[in-house]
Design a protein around this motif. Structure first.
Motif, mmCIF file in Angstrom:
data_model
loop_
_atom_site.group_PDB
_atom_site.id
_atom_site.type_symbol
_atom_site.label_atom_id
_atom_site.label_comp_id
_atom_site.label_asym_id
_atom_site.label_seq_id
_atom_site.Cartn_x
_atom_site.Cartn_y
_atom_site.Cartn_z
ATOM 1 N N LYS A 340 0.673 -1.647 0.007
ATOM 2 C CA LYS A 340 -0.386 0.093 -0.026
ATOM 3 C C LYS A 340 1.023 1.721 0.081
ATOM 4 O O LYS A 340 1.192 2.109 0.843
ATOM 5 N N VAL A 341 1.758 1.510 -0.885
ATOM 6 C CA VAL A 341 2.704 2.599 -1.272
ATOM 7 C C VAL A 341 2.033 3.794 -1.530
ATOM 8 O O VAL A 341 1.255 3.446 -2.838
ATOM 9 N N LEU A 399 8.828 -1.591 0.482
ATOM 10 C CA LEU A 399 7.700 -2.549 1.360
ATOM 11 C C LEU A 399 7.734 -2.042 1.744
ATOM 12 O O LEU A 399 7.162 -3.317 2.696
ATOM 13 N N ALA A 400 8.440 -0.908 2.411
ATOM 14 C CA ALA A 400 8.452 -1.250 3.839
ATOM 15 C C ALA A 400 7.117 0.563 4.574
ATOM 16 O O ALA A 400 7.380 1.038 5.898
ATOM 17 N N THR A 401 5.959 0.449 3.853
ATOM 18 C CA THR A 401 5.082 1.354 4.043
ATOM 19 C C THR A 401 4.607 1.469 5.673
ATOM 20 O O THR A 401 3.903 0.478 5.723
ATOM 21 N N PRO A 402 5.233 2.000 7.121
ATOM 22 C CA PRO A 402 4.577 1.653 8.277
ATOM 23 C C PRO A 402 3.327 1.554 8.404
ATOM 24 O O PRO A 402 3.264 2.907 8.898
ATOM 25 N N ASN A 403 2.554 0.898 8.399
ATOM 26 C CA ASN A 403 0.760 1.696 7.397
ATOM 27 C C ASN A 403 0.184 -0.015 7.275
ATOM 28 O O ASN A 403 -1.420 0.206 7.852
ATOM 29 N N ILE A 404 0.742 -0.924 8.189
ATOM 30 C CA ILE A 404 -0.151 -2.037 8.261
ATOM 31 C C ILE A 404 -1.649 -1.858 9.528
ATOM 32 O O ILE A 404 -1.092 -1.429 10.638
ATOM 33 N N GLY A 405 -2.306 -1.927 9.082
ATOM 34 C CA GLY A 405 -3.590 -1.645 9.980
ATOM 35 C C GLY A 405 -4.179 -0.392 10.370
ATOM 36 O O GLY A 405 -4.524 0.148 10.852
ATOM 37 N N THR A 406 -3.796 0.501 9.248
ATOM 38 C CA THR A 406 -4.459 2.278 9.738
ATOM 39 C C THR A 406 -4.719 2.268 8.427
ATOM 40 O O THR A 406 -5.460 1.064 7.404
ATOM 41 N N ALA A 407 -5.219 3.624 8.451
ATOM 42 C CA ALA A 407 -6.493 4.325 7.395
ATOM 43 C C ALA A 407 -5.759 4.503 6.018
ATOM 44 O O ALA A 407 -5.900 4.599 4.730
#
Length: 549
Positions: A340-341, A399-407
């Motif tokens: 989800k970049v 592949l490291a966008t720190p957004n897992i589980g966010t909006a």
């Protein structure tokens, strides 16, 4: 992971040869489009807006590094250099040439993959928890039972032409990470009062035009009866499901029309007639379980340097907090690779990224990659001492966008850009919403919010159970978007409530931002978005959104 034996390999090879002959006959004009359609659908091939789309099965979301490299090769050689991961733990290629599809299927067969039953009115790919086998909240690993169901359902002669497509999920954890209650059949591993482990059986869930939450028809089913009970359910559906109207053909409609009690009675009667003739071979279960034994973990303790490292490097710290997950084995973490970049289509991965992820899986996670229900990837068995080096490589790969589980971890279908069924685009809307979160502190302040965007009523992105659901609709040739709030696909599964009239394309991102602002104004301390919506109701959100827009 499960390895084909000679029987499995022969079945897949023969299926490839069969479809090759069918495709050649169609291209020569010996089969009409109507004759060819069911044949291609049973092999995962759709005709989309611009080109054929091939959907490939990834059973219960599990990939070896070798298989991922083959997918990279297919993307590079036969497509436009990328693939799209779906909420069904499949991968789709959007640009193959029809005449190349048999060759692609032949290449897949060399790495024990196929596209059998990834479309059509049959039992589709069985899904499961992407943290199966490593999760601390797991009662038992569900993957052996997924594999047993996969083998039972593949080319099952009685269920090859059901009234409509049919989806099964199996969960073994306390937390529901696969939307178990939203499947035609959901199986939840549970323990009864005698300490035995079996299945709670839910039936009649599903999304699309008429979304419904599944109902429990059997609180506890002994493992030995798993296949006979599934067979009984499918027989009742196959016999009494609607075939005159595809919009009323799913099992959820049958359950609703008959009522839970009557439907359960019919299943139990059918089951009583066959239960003793289709017992699950427990020796076979144990054989299947051997393919899912834990890897050779090292004896480690939790890395004491992680706290200092995350404090010193804020970017690494954010990634560690949001993109890694606790592991049941000391010294290890499960690592999420965000697909989800901002600015990129959600769920997409390029051929070069696939090759690189396969290398990382070999280096850091026993050669295994998992696909999540939320269109991300997981390396499930990473040593804590390797996390920093892995993070640096994932950053380079985007592949490291720190957004897992966010909006900004948005579930999104391909929409009008690719799909012939879509009414509106999805990908540009996802990208527009992601731009709201340039300030990551603001994103993290919002907490756990799930946004789901579907381009049509089929709901491939599960918009009806998003905390914020967005549905593309057509209004006289223009793209508009309907918003729902308060849905959930977890243990507290719920359908979202419609916010109000649809919103024009150029206003939808502003409307979503107004929802966030309203949430921030009304929420109580430590209250989640879902809790706030349910506490204050939809109207305060509606007044704010439509007052401003």
């Amino acid at each position: 992971m499960y390895q084909y034996d000679d029987y499995d390999q022969t079945l897949v090879d023969e299926r490839v040869a069969q479809f090759k002959g069918q495709t050649e006959r169609f291209l020569r004009g010996e089969l009409t489009e109507d004759q060819f359609r069911p044949l291609r659908l049973m092999n995962g091939l759709y005709i989309q807006r611009h080109a054929p789309m091939l959907r490939i099965a990834i059973p219960y979301g599990l990939l070896s590094s070798r298989q991922l490299r083959k997918l990279a090769h297919i993307a590079r050689t036969y497509d436009k250099g990328y693939g799209h991961f779906t909420t069904r733990q499949n991968i789709q290629f959007n640009w193959p040439k029809l005449e190349d599809v048999p060759t692609i299927l032949g290449e897949l067969a060399t790495v024990q993959m196929h596209a059998i039953q990834t479309s059509g009115n049959c039992i589709r790919n069985v899904t499961s928890d992407h943290l199966a086998g490593v999760s601390e909240d797991e009662l038992e690993d569900p993957r052996p039972y997924c594999e047993i169901i996969r083998q039972w359902s593949t080319l099952h002669p009685e269920f090859s032409y059901l009234p409509r497509k049919f989806k099964i999920a199996v969960n073994g954890a306390a937390k529901d990470r696969i939307a178990t209650q939203l499947h035609d059949i959901g199986l939840q591993l549970v323990r009864n009062d005698r300490g035995e482990i079996g299945f709670e059986v839910l039936v009649g869930g599903g999304l699309g035009r008429t979304p419904m939450i599944g109902v429990t028809i059997r609180p506890f089913l002994e493992k030995i009866h798993l296949l006979s009970y599934l067979e009984a359910i499918l027989r009742i559906y196959n016999r009494f499901g609607r075939r005159d109207n595809k919009f009323k053909a799913r099992i959820k409609i049958l359950v609703k029309e008959l009522g839970k009690e009557k439907f359960t009675e019919m299943v139990e009667t059918e089951w009583a007639a066959i239960k003793d003739h289709l017992l699950l071979d427990l020796q076979e279960v144990e054989r299947i379980k051997t393919f899912f034994q834990p890897p050779l973990y090292e004896t480690l303790s939790d890395d004491p340097s992680l706290a200092e490292r995350t404090a010193q490097d804020s970017r690494f710290g954010a990634w560690f907090r949001h993109n890694t997950h606790a592991h049941k084995v000391p010294g290890y973490r499960a690592v999420f690779l965000s697909l989800k970049v901002p600015g990129k289509p959600p769920g997409n991965l390029t051929d070069s990224q696939m090759d690189a992820v396969a290398d990382l899986a070999d280096q850091y996670s026993f050669g295994e990659v998992r696909v999540t229900h939320t269109q991300n990837l997981v390396l499930a068995d990473v040593k804590q001492t390797d996390l920093y080096e892995l993070w640096k490589q994932l950053e380079f790969l985007e592949l490291a966008t720190p957004n897992i589980g966010t909006a900004s971890d948005i579930i999104c279908c391909p929409g009008l850009d690719f799909c012939a069924l879509a009414n509106a685009t999805s990908i540009p809307i996802a990208n527009g919403i992601q731009q709201i979160f340039d300030n990551l502190d603001y994103l993290y302040d919002l907490g756990d919010i799930r946004i789901n965007i579907s381009g049509c009523m089929n709901g491939c992105a599960h918009h009806t159970v998003g905390h914020i659901g967005i549905l593309g609709v057509d209004k006289k040739g223009e793209e508009w978007y309907q918003i729902t709030l308060g849905g959930s696909s977890g243990k507290d599964a719920a359908l979202g409530e419609r916010l109000g009239p649809s919103v024009a394309k150029d206003q939808i991102c502003h409307a979503v931002e107004a929802i966030f602002q309203t949430y921030c104004e009304h929420r109580l301390e430590d209250e989640t978005f879902l809790e706030t919506v349910r506490r204050i109701g939809i109207r305060p959100f509606q007044e704010r959104v439509y007052g401003d827009h």
